[in-house]
Design a protein around this motif. Sequence first.
Motif, mmCIF file in Angstrom:
data_model
loop_
_atom_site.group_PDB
_atom_site.id
_atom_site.type_symbol
_atom_site.label_atom_id
_atom_site.label_comp_id
_atom_site.label_asym_id
_atom_site.label_seq_id
_atom_site.Cartn_x
_atom_site.Cartn_y
_atom_site.Cartn_z
ATOM 1 N N ASN A 1 31.687 41.538 49.506
ATOM 2 C CA ASN A 1 32.170 40.178 49.741
ATOM 3 C C ASN A 1 33.627 40.071 49.271
ATOM 4 O O ASN A 1 33.948 39.328 48.353
ATOM 5 C CB ASN A 1 31.303 39.171 48.982
ATOM 6 N N PRO A 2 34.569 40.791 49.899
ATOM 7 C CA PRO A 2 35.941 40.857 49.392
ATOM 8 C C PRO A 2 36.757 39.604 49.644
ATOM 9 O O PRO A 2 37.847 39.470 49.102
ATOM 10 C CB PRO A 2 36.520 42.046 50.174
ATOM 11 N N ASN A 3 36.274 38.684 50.474
ATOM 12 C CA ASN A 3 37.081 37.530 50.853
ATOM 13 C C ASN A 3 36.661 36.230 50.179
ATOM 14 O O ASN A 3 37.084 35.158 50.590
ATOM 15 C CB ASN A 3 37.026 37.348 52.379
ATOM 16 N N GLN A 4 35.808 36.305 49.177
ATOM 17 C CA GLN A 4 35.345 35.077 48.539
ATOM 18 C C GLN A 4 36.491 34.401 47.781
ATOM 19 O O GLN A 4 37.422 35.042 47.306
ATOM 20 C CB GLN A 4 34.177 35.367 47.616
ATOM 21 N N ARG A 5 36.404 33.081 47.637
ATOM 22 C CA ARG A 5 37.480 32.278 47.065
ATOM 23 C C ARG A 5 37.498 32.297 45.545
ATOM 24 O O ARG A 5 38.499 31.946 44.941
ATOM 25 C CB ARG A 5 37.352 30.822 47.536
ATOM 26 N N PHE A 6 36.383 32.693 44.930
ATOM 27 C CA PHE A 6 36.285 32.610 43.477
ATOM 28 C C PHE A 6 36.020 33.998 42.908
ATOM 29 O O PHE A 6 34.886 34.394 42.706
ATOM 30 C CB PHE A 6 35.192 31.618 43.072
ATOM 31 N N ARG A 7 37.105 34.712 42.665
ATOM 32 C CA ARG A 7 37.019 36.053 42.103
ATOM 33 C C ARG A 7 38.156 36.215 41.094
ATOM 34 O O ARG A 7 39.114 35.441 41.081
ATOM 35 C CB ARG A 7 37.113 37.115 43.189
ATOM 36 N N ASP A 8 38.026 37.203 40.266
ATOM 37 C CA ASP A 8 39.092 37.514 39.325
ATOM 38 C C ASP A 8 40.138 38.401 39.987
ATOM 39 O O ASP A 8 39.979 38.836 41.134
ATOM 40 C CB ASP A 8 38.510 38.228 38.102
ATOM 41 N N ARG A 9 41.190 38.675 39.244
ATOM 42 C CA ARG A 9 42.230 39.597 39.702
ATOM 43 C C ARG A 9 42.301 40.763 38.722
ATOM 44 O O ARG A 9 42.299 40.569 37.514
ATOM 45 C CB ARG A 9 43.585 38.881 39.777
ATOM 46 N N TYR A 10 42.386 41.943 39.279
ATOM 47 C CA TYR A 10 42.391 43.162 38.479
ATOM 48 C C TYR A 10 43.597 43.992 38.903
ATOM 49 O O TYR A 10 43.779 44.281 40.086
ATOM 50 C CB TYR A 10 41.089 43.934 38.712
ATOM 51 N N PHE A 11 44.441 44.352 37.926
ATOM 52 C CA PHE A 11 45.686 45.061 38.222
ATOM 53 C C PHE A 11 45.649 46.505 37.723
ATOM 54 O O PHE A 11 46.687 47.113 37.494
ATOM 55 C CB PHE A 11 46.858 44.331 37.561
ATOM 56 N N GLY A 12 44.459 47.044 37.558
ATOM 57 C CA GLY A 12 44.299 48.354 36.942
ATOM 58 C C GLY A 12 44.679 49.515 37.835
ATOM 59 O O GLY A 12 45.120 49.363 38.981
ATOM 60 N N GLU A 13 44.462 50.714 37.309
ATOM 61 C CA GLU A 13 44.862 51.927 38.013
ATOM 62 C C GLU A 13 44.167 52.064 39.365
ATOM 63 O O GLU A 13 44.737 52.577 40.322
ATOM 64 C CB GLU A 13 44.537 53.158 37.150
#
Length: 611
Positions: free
Chosen positions: A557-569
Motif C-alpha cells: 500500500n505505497p500510496n496511502q496518505r498516512f505514513r511515516d517518512r524514512y530517509f535511511g540507507e
Amino acid sequence: MKSLKYIIVLGIVTGVTFSSCEDWLDENPKYSVDNTVIFDSEETAKQALNACYGYLTTQDCFGQGVYEMSVGSSGLSWSQTNGSEPDRYASLNATTAGDAVLWAWRGLYKAIQECNTFIVNMNNGSLSEDLKENYTAQASFIRGLCYYYLSMMWGDVPLRIEPSAHDAISEPKSSFIDVVGQIFIDWKYAYDNLPENGEHVDGYIDKLGVAAYLAKLNWMLSCNPDLADRKADYLEDAKFWCDLVYGKYSLQSRYSDLFVNHVQNSPESIFQLNFTTSSDYSWNRLNWIFAADNASPGTAYQRIRSTKAFHDLFRGTYPGDPRYDATFLTRWYDVKKGSSYHLISDSAYTYPYKSYKTKSTSRVADAVAYIPYDQMADPTNPTVEELTVLQEQFYTENTTTGEKNVINLVGQFATSVGDHAGWPLWKKQIDFNCQAQQSNNNIILYRYADFLLLMADVYNELDETDRAANLVNEVLRRARTSVSPEASQPVDFPSGLSKDQMREKIFYERLFELAAEPEMYFDIRRGGTETLKMALKIVNRHDITYEHCEGEAQHNNPNQRFRDRYFGEDATFYGKVSDESFLKKNLHLPIPHSELSANDGLSAADQNFGY
C-alpha cells in the motif's frame, strides 16, 4: 521592562492606538524614491518605523510563511503523504512552486524593501540626529534580520539595499558570504547607534539584543564547514559578544509560560513579535498550521505535526521533563464534544495514546491504551516486536462471553493506514483562545535559553568544556524547576565529557529545548550535511517509523496518505542519507518560481539550489 501591545494595521505596529495610522498609509501608499516622504515629526517617523516592524508579522513572513517552512521542512516534522505542498516539504522535497516557500521569500523581501525606503527617507528628513540614528539603527537591524533568515534558509540570494518602487527587480544572487557581510554591516550599525541604556520594550530591538544576534551570527558561521578556515576568528568574535550579553537576561521561571497566549514581559525574551486579532491584514496564523481542528475554538488544519521518532527521542531521553508537555500535545479537550476534560470520551488523543471502549457503555470511549515506555528496552525507540507483546495489557472484554480482544497498537501506530491520530501535535504555537484563523500568540524569535546553549557550544569549541556544561545546566535546571515539586529530569550534563561528546549533546539539547521554534530549519543544518544527517538519523533509527514506511507490510500500500517518512540507507520512497547530493540539496530551500520568472538577474541554473 515594558511590553508593547501591538495595534497592527496594514503591517503597522505601535504601542499606542493611532486612529491616523490607516489614514497615513492611505495618503502615503508608498513612501519610496517615487513618492518621497520627508519625516518632519517624530510621530510620523515612528509610524513608518512601526510599519517596518509590522511587515515581519504578516502572513507571508513570521505570521505563517517563514515559521511554516522552518518547522515543516526541518526533517523532524510530519504531514500527510498526499502530494500536497506540506507533503513535499516534510519529505525534504520542497519545490519552486510551493505557496509557503513563496510567502516566506516574499515576506522577508517585502520587509527589506520597506526598510530600504525608510532608511533613505529618514536620513533625508529634518529630525534630530539622535532620532535619525536610533530609528535608522532599528530599521537596519530589521533588514539584517531578514537577510539572516534568507541566507540561512536559501544560501545565495539577491542583495537589495537600495529603495525600489517594485517588489521584484532584476538582481543576480550574491554569494552567501557577501550577504552575511551586509548583515554584519547592518547589525554593527544598529549596535553602534542604539542608546546605551535604552529601555527594553517587547517588540522593539535594543542594543543588547543586537549584541545577542551578533553572537548568534558569529556562532552560526563558526559551525559552517564551508568557512572552516575562519572558524577560529568567528569563535573569538562569538565569545566577545557572548561575554557581553551573558547575565543581562534571565530564564523564565516556568518553561511553559514562554508559550502562553499573548506572552509579554518575559525576562527571557531577547526579541519577539507581538500580535493582535484586531487586524485584517497582519496576524499570527500558526494555530491554523499546528492545531487539530477540534483542539481550539479557532479554525485549524493540523498541517504540520511532530514525527513519532523525534517525540520518542524526547520522551525516552527525559521522562518526566516538564518541557515535554509544553512541546507536544497528545491529549486535549475536544471542543466539539462534551462538558468535562476529565471524561475520556470528551477528549481527543494522538500518538502515543489511543482511546477505546472496554465494554458496553453509552460513552464513545472509557479507556486509553498507550505505549508503555518504561517497559521498553530503549525508551527512545519502541520496537514493533515489543509493542506486539505489550499491547496485550490493553483489551476489550465481552461481558457475556468473557472473550478479550487486544487493542492493536501495532496496527494503530506502525503498520495500518491510520489517520492524523498517529502523530503528536506541535504545541508551542497552538492558541487555545484562537479566533477563526487569527491568534493572539506572540512569537519570541530569540530567547535567552537559545543564547545560553549557543554560548555553551562556543566555549566547548574553545576547549572550555566544563564551562560549556555549566551553561547548558542553567537551561536544564530551569526545565526541572518549571514544576513543583521539582522534576527529576532533565538531568545535568555530567562533568568530564570530551569535546566531541559535548558537541553532540549540545546538538540534541538544542532540539529538545527549541523544538518547533522559528530557527529549527537552519539550526539543524548549521553544520552542513553532517548535522542534517544527525537529525535525519533520529528518524532512521526509529523502528516504528521504518516499519510504517519501508516495512514489508507497507509495500502493498505505497500510496496511502498516512505514513511515516524514512530517509535511511535503504529508503524507497524518500531520499537516502547516504546520498550526499540529497543532503546538499536539502541544506537550502528553492527560490520561488515567481522570483525566477520576474528577476532577469537569475538564470535557469539558479533553480538547482543546494548543489
